[in-house]
Design an enzyme around this catalytic site. Sequence first.
Site, short mmCIF file in Angstrom:
data_model
loop_
_atom_site.label_atom_id
_atom_site.label_comp_id
_atom_site.label_asym_id
_atom_site.label_seq_id
_atom_site.Cartn_x
_atom_site.Cartn_y
_atom_site.Cartn_z
N LYS A 113 1.32 -1.56 -15.99
CA LYS A 113 2.08 -1.39 -17.24
C LYS A 113 2.83 -2.68 -17.57
CE LYS A 113 5.17 1.80 -19.65
NZ LYS A 113 4.24 1.89 -20.80
N HIS A 131 6.20 3.71 -13.31
CA HIS A 131 4.83 3.66 -13.80
C HIS A 131 3.96 2.79 -12.90
CE1 HIS A 131 6.61 5.21 -17.57
NE2 HIS A 131 5.40 5.66 -17.83
#
Length: 269
Positions: A162, A158
């Site tokens: 995040k 990600h």
Amino acid sequence: MEELPGIVITGVSGRMGRMLTKTVADSGKARLVAGVERAGHPWVGRDLGECLGGAPMGVPVTDDAVAAFAQAQGVLDFTAPAATVEFAALAAQARAVHVIGTTGLEAEHLAKISAAARHAVIVRAGNMSLGVNLLVRLTQKIAAALDEDWDIEVVEAHHRMKVDAPSGTALMLGQAAADGRGVSLEEAKVSGRNGITGARGRGTIGFSAIRGGDIVGEHDVIFAADGERVVLRHLATDRAIFARGALRAVLWGQGQKPGEYDMMDVLGL
């Protein structure tokens, strides 16, 4: 003509909040009634369209979630665990369908969400996309078919912003693998290996997390045995897939009985 369901978007200034706004506004299937932000946020008191750099939408941004939810039939919530728990109670009071895409929820949060679901519809999923939920089902089926000679590893990537790991989607996939094998994920789970860890334990389900750049979301489930591997993969390149799934969920929830649901229910899987 029947009025379209009214939708409130929480955390409306965030990445997903902006994407949800566009998706709902362009859908023709629901109407935006308000955006919610924290007290003191510079968007509070302004028109949402103007905040997004466009024409006025006639949709206010407010820090009063109670008043916003009272005029809504659905709440789309991709925020943070503490905020989501609070929103769950308020949405239940308003009898609004609460769609939760928030990740990083702990047992204490989930217990409070379950309590709220006794009074209203809650649809909660670590990932709202159709492709990911099909991947979850495939993971469960393959795990059920392969014995513990096959190691299972969930690898996810990600963007750098995040804040939780493993991702909610990775945990969904790990849970699917554990369900397929009929074991407890908490007992089988191995995360964040470092140093001299020794040989891999038989039957464990491993997790590895990558963070960098603007990666929207990539998930691999690896089944590895001596001499062969099976790899299931999902790549997300546009956050719109999550927003479209959330909209589908909030529309599906209209008229359902109070309770907790997930995207498998929404998609009929």
